[in-house]
Design an enzyme around this catalytic site. Structure first.
Site, PDB file in Angstrom:
ATOM      1  N   CYS A 233      20.484 -31.177 -19.582  1.00  0.00           N
ATOM      2  CA  CYS A 233      19.327 -31.937 -19.109  1.00  0.00           C
ATOM      3  C   CYS A 233      18.080 -31.603 -19.916  1.00  0.00           C
ATOM      4  CB  CYS A 233      19.107 -31.650 -17.630  1.00  0.00           C
ATOM      5  SG  CYS A 233      17.739 -32.561 -16.893  1.00  0.00           S
TER       6      CYS A 233
ATOM      7  N   CYS B 153      20.175 -30.161 -12.167  1.00  0.00           N
ATOM      8  CA  CYS B 153      18.941 -30.801 -12.597  1.00  0.00           C
ATOM      9  C   CYS B 153      18.921 -32.285 -12.202  1.00  0.00           C
ATOM     10  CB  CYS B 153      18.824 -30.658 -14.118  1.00  0.00           C
ATOM     11  SG  CYS B 153      17.368 -31.408 -14.843  1.00  0.00           S
TER      12      CYS B 153
END
Length: 381
Positions: free
Chosen positions: A104, A202
């Site tokens: 991420c 995330c």
């Protein structure tokens, strides 16, 4: 953080997540004279998960309004779906254990978000990560440092950042501890001062990884084996397990004295996992060497020599020798290590400096232990 005059103040896009860390980051930048825009990142969300994004976006908008800064939403759904979710699922599909938070940061926050912010006229971005960036005056090199709060340090998740990203990134809360950040949030009058920290993957939040993957990968039950190859239980599919895991499988054959059992190997072709007790793990799950691919180094050049390393977040560092290769690097530990899982990130440190790292491709056993059972990836997926 130096105070900036309005004439020379850089324009910074702050990734406002709706949490306290990013909110305080924005407030600190405003206090020190930066021109700040709050940006909420919209990402892909599967229909079967409860969506928290609208509430988080509203919290982020309130923070921006309170600070008197512009607020915008940046749609990075495709970047997250293809760069994070799909990659994570593909890695599990071949029997590896990826770290989605690292993906991420690489693909979304310091990839697509940074590019979009610069395209909109920003001079750089800021996030609420507990890490620090330091510029060397003599040569202009940027160094990634651990956060001041040892319990919250997030440099492990940032090892993929290179000089370009570091030169355009600020981590305003990196110099503070978490209690300090909470206190600052109250001092700034931020509505999220008491909001709980986000947990889990995330942007997706806390989730049962096996249940999540089950929506994309067929569940195929298989056998749980002991070190002798005897079947002692059942599991939901070897792909879903990682080395060192001690939950999520059923053991039907055990004695009253059997202790906790840990995954020490998995075979994704035969769809089996092998488990052992703690005292057996030191012989069956011991790694001396890890081979890295997809390496990246924060200062640009590959590192060579003996350093501190981590192959799990919040893990005490281990000493190891790093030797660059044409395809990445070979890491040789000074002492045998347990549960070094292919697919995970191994990050290299020189004291508080994060030098970079790589993805664990395969491992080799210690010479003074019996051979480690191989983690076998299937060739048919």
């Amino acid at each position: 953080m130096q105070h900036r005059s309005s004439q020379t103040a850089p324009h910074i896009y702050v990734a406002l997540s709706g949490g306290v860390d990013s909110a305080v980051s924005a407030a600190l930048l405003v206090k020190h004279g930066y021109r700040v825009t709050g940006a909420f990142i919209k990402t892909w969300q599967p229909a079967f998960l409860e969506c928290q994004a609208p509430l988080d976006r509203e919290d982020a908008r309130r923070v921006a309004a309170h600070l008197g800064i512009p607020f915008t939403t940046i749609d990075l759904e495709d970047a997250y779906k293809h760069g994070v979710a799909d990659q994570m699922i593909d890695e599990y599909r071949v029997g590896r254990t990826p770290n989605p938070d690292i993906l991420c940061n690489q693909q979304v926050k310091f990839g697509a978000f940074l590019r979009e912010a610069l395209a909109r006229g920003a001079d750089g971005i800021a996030t609420g990560h507990y890490a620090r960036v330091q510029r060397t005056a003599s040569d202009g090199t940027y160094t990634l440092l651990r956060g001041a709060d040892k319990n919250k340090d997030q440099s492990y998740f940032l090892w993929t950042l290179g000089q370009k990203q570091l030169s355009q990134t600020l981590f305003p809360v990196g110099e503070y501890t978490k209690p300090d950040v909470r206190a600052l949030a109250k001092e700034f009058g931020l509505s999220v001062a008491a909001k709980k920290d986000s947990q889990g993957v995330c942007f997706l939040g806390k989730l049962d990884m096996k249940e999540f993957l089950g929506h994309f990968i067929d569940t195929v039950p298989g056998d749980v084996l002991n070190l002798h190859g005897d079947t002692i239980g059942r599991h939901d599919g070897a792909l879903f397990y990682t080395l060192g895991q001690r939950h999520g499988f059923v053991v039907t054959k055990k004695s009253p004295t059997t202790g906790p059992l840990y995954v020490v190997a998995k075979d994704c072709v035969k769809n089996t996992i092998t488990v052992s007790e703690q005292e057996e793990r030191t012989r069956a799950d011991c790694t001396m060497t890890a081979h890295l691919t997809r390496t990246g180094w924060t200062r640009g050049n590959a590192v060579q020599g003996t350093f501190d390393v981590q192959f799990r977040y919040r893990q005490p560092t281990r000493r190891a020798t790093i030797e660059p290769t044409k395809t990445g690097a070979v890491v040789t530990f000074t002492e045998p290590q347990l549960a070094v899982a292919p697919g995970q990130s191994l990050v290299v440190y020189d004291k508080t400096v994060c030098l970079g790292g790589g993805i664990i491709e395969q491992t080799s056993p210690s010479a003074d232990t019996r051979p480690v059972l191989e983690v076998t990836a299937t060739e048919v997926y």
